[in-house]
Enzyme design. Structure first.
Site, PDB file in Angstrom:
ATOM      1  N   CYS A   1      34.769 -70.775  52.727  1.00 46.79           N
ATOM      2  CA  CYS A   1      34.375 -71.866  53.622  1.00 46.79           C
ATOM      3  C   CYS A   1      33.176 -72.595  53.043  1.00 46.79           C
ATOM      4  O   CYS A   1      32.150 -71.978  52.747  1.00 46.79           O
ATOM      5  CB  CYS A   1      34.033 -71.314  55.003  1.00 46.79           C
ATOM      6  SG  CYS A   1      33.417 -72.557  56.156  1.00 46.79           S
TER       7      CYS A   1
ATOM      8  N   CYS B   1      37.674 -74.253  60.345  1.00 50.35           N
ATOM      9  CA  CYS B   1      37.123 -72.899  60.217  1.00 50.35           C
ATOM     10  C   CYS B   1      38.222 -72.004  59.673  1.00 50.35           C
ATOM     11  O   CYS B   1      39.272 -71.863  60.310  1.00 50.35           O
ATOM     12  CB  CYS B   1      36.635 -72.375  61.567  1.00 50.35           C
ATOM     13  SG  CYS B   1      36.102 -70.643  61.514  1.00 50.35           S
TER      14      CYS B   1
ATOM     15  N   GLN C   1      39.698 -60.008  73.613  1.00 51.00           N
ATOM     16  CA  GLN C   1      39.190 -59.799  72.265  1.00 51.00           C
ATOM     17  C   GLN C   1      39.597 -60.945  71.342  1.00 51.00           C
ATOM     18  O   GLN C   1      40.721 -61.451  71.413  1.00 51.00           O
ATOM     19  CB  GLN C   1      39.715 -58.480  71.698  1.00 51.00           C
ATOM     20  CG  GLN C   1      39.305 -57.246  72.486  1.00 51.00           C
ATOM     21  CD  GLN C   1      37.839 -56.894  72.300  1.00 51.00           C
ATOM     22  OE1 GLN C   1      37.113 -57.527  71.536  1.00 51.00           O
ATOM     23  NE2 GLN C   1      37.400 -55.876  73.022  1.00 51.00           N
TER      24      GLN C   1
ATOM     25  N   CYS D   1      30.415 -52.340  70.313  1.00 49.25           N
ATOM     26  CA  CYS D   1      30.512 -53.399  69.304  1.00 49.25           C
ATOM     27  C   CYS D   1      29.199 -53.603  68.562  1.00 49.25           C
ATOM     28  O   CYS D   1      29.070 -54.578  67.804  1.00 49.25           O
ATOM     29  CB  CYS D   1      30.989 -54.707  69.930  1.00 49.25           C
ATOM     30  SG  CYS D   1      29.924 -55.334  71.244  1.00 49.25           S
TER      31      CYS D   1
END
Length: 407
Positions: A91, A184, A240, A363
């Site tokens: 990217c 993206c 998620q 997480c």
């Protein structure tokens, strides 16, 4: 760590650094010396948290933030000696001064998992080391596992920020500034481009969901699939971002929870009840599953999705406030709290209810390690631990531990 003598603000200073180990947060650690001070001893000098670098590299980095004291932050702007794990970022907006969403695009996918594994092990050793001798799993054997789908095109949900003239984009690192992007690569190919071409209310945020048809929808619900079910989600209901993670977690809970037939299971911070649905299959129609979730839309969507499971009951509340008074008491508990984890009060309250087994989803590796230490202090041992690369190109990961009560 002792304070460094005042040498002025280092912001915008160019440093030549030998990069050390990776640290939690998407950066590596280096040390720099102010040449106006006496030469430091080996291993001393001011700590620099440097992004866009890899362990063992020699780089030039510009200081982006200097809060004073013992450390500062910097971005790599030139690589003098590269790591063999370095690759060209896919990217163009992922470098210094650009989008802050990705931390490790300059590392190969295998190296990214290695970096996350190193961080996870370090956090477990430092924060939960006292629990290790009583654990059935060695913390130094834990590996961050790859999920299906590859490192790009996996992200089906993304929140865009909108700048002060209505242009959507992603935020810069540690900043409210909006980075204007054309696409993206973490999102399925081309799905985001039509959204980025639009204009929105200045200063707002835009939730984008990519459906099974590859089309991006703004501030819309949608259908998700996990645990053998389709889940119809209202706008704003959490799911998620990695399409394989919900099903992976459901599989781990299916293997580890071992809720008894006819027993009681709790699903704390349960969302729409994906993990609760697995527990329902274990306790059977004569058992009880309590799904505790604070989001009204998640509770509504979950009740609809699991209407055929009479043993499942949703409780709309903050889970940590309900632990001491939920009835009936649990045989097994699944917890999936926000990034901050459970914390001392919630762990103590949960241990006081004496479930024989807790499946804990986390997480954040630091919060995970702290919570495992708290469980150890309250009579629970780690029986198994797995971690997953659910957020490729970033420093984030997902981990699951199963804890068993001693005695």
């Amino acid at each position: 760590m002792s304070a460094v003598p005042e040498t002025g603000d280092w912001t915008d200073r160019m440093l030549e650094l030998t990069v050390g180990a990776v640290a939690h947060g998407g950066h590596c650690v280096a040390r720099a010396h102010d040449d106006r001070l006496p030469a430091p001893e080996q291993g001393s000098g001011r700590v620099v948290f440097v992004r866009h670098a890899l362990p063992g590299e020699r780089v030039r980095a510009v200081v982006t933030e200097d809060p004073g004291g013992a450390f500062c932050r910097a971005d790599t702007v030139a690589v003098l000696e590269a790591s063999p794990d370095r690759v060209q970022p896919p990217c163009p907006w992922a470098g210094p001064g650009g989008c802050g969403g990705c931390d490790f695009q300059h590392a190969s996918p295998a190296a990214q998992r290695g970096l996350k594994t190193a961080v996870l092990r370090e956090q477990l050793d430092r924060l939960a080391g006292a629990a290790a001798p009583r654990s059935a799993v060695g913390f130094d054997a834990v590996e961050v596992e790859e999920l299906p789908g590859g490192p790009l095109g996996w992200r089906t949900r993304v929140r865009l920020a909108v700048d002060d003239v209505g242009v959507p984009g992603l935020r810069a690192h540690r900043s409210h500034d909006v980075c204007e992007i054309a696409d993206c690569p973490l999102v399925p190919g081309g799905a985001l481009e039509p959204v980025l071409a639009r204009r929105f209310r200045p200063g707002s945020e835009v939730d984008v969901t990519v459906g099974d048809d590859g089309a991006a929808r703004v501030d819309a619900g949608g259908t998700a699939r996990a645990a053998g079910r389709a889940w119809e989600l209202s706008p704003g209901t959490f799911w998620q971002v990695h399409p394989e993670l919900a099903g992976t977690l459901a599989g781990v809970v299916r293997d580890w929870a071992q809720a008894p037939l006819g027993g009681v299971a709790w699903d704390l911070y349960g969302g729409v009840g994906v993990l609760g649905s697995v527990l329902a299959g274990q306790v059977g129609p004569d058992g009880t599953v309590l799904v505790v979730e604070s989001s009204p839309s998640a509770v509504t969507d979950g009740r609809t999705a699991l209407a055929d499971l009479s043993q499942v009951r949703f409780v709309q509340a903050r889970a940590e406030r309900e632990i001491a008074r939920l009835e009936p008491a649990p045989d097994v508990v699944v917890t999936d709290p926000p990034r901050a984890g459970l914390g001392g009060a919630a762990v103590r309250a949960l241990a006081a209810r004496r479930p024989r087994r807790v499946v804990h989803v986390a997480c954040d590796p630091a919060a995970l390690a702290r919570d495992l230490a708290l469980f150890a202090d309250n009579g629970y041992r780690v029986a198994a631990l797995r971690a997953f690369d659910a957020f490729p190109m970033t420093h984030h990961l997902e981990a699951v531990a199963v804890l068993e009560r001693d005695g």
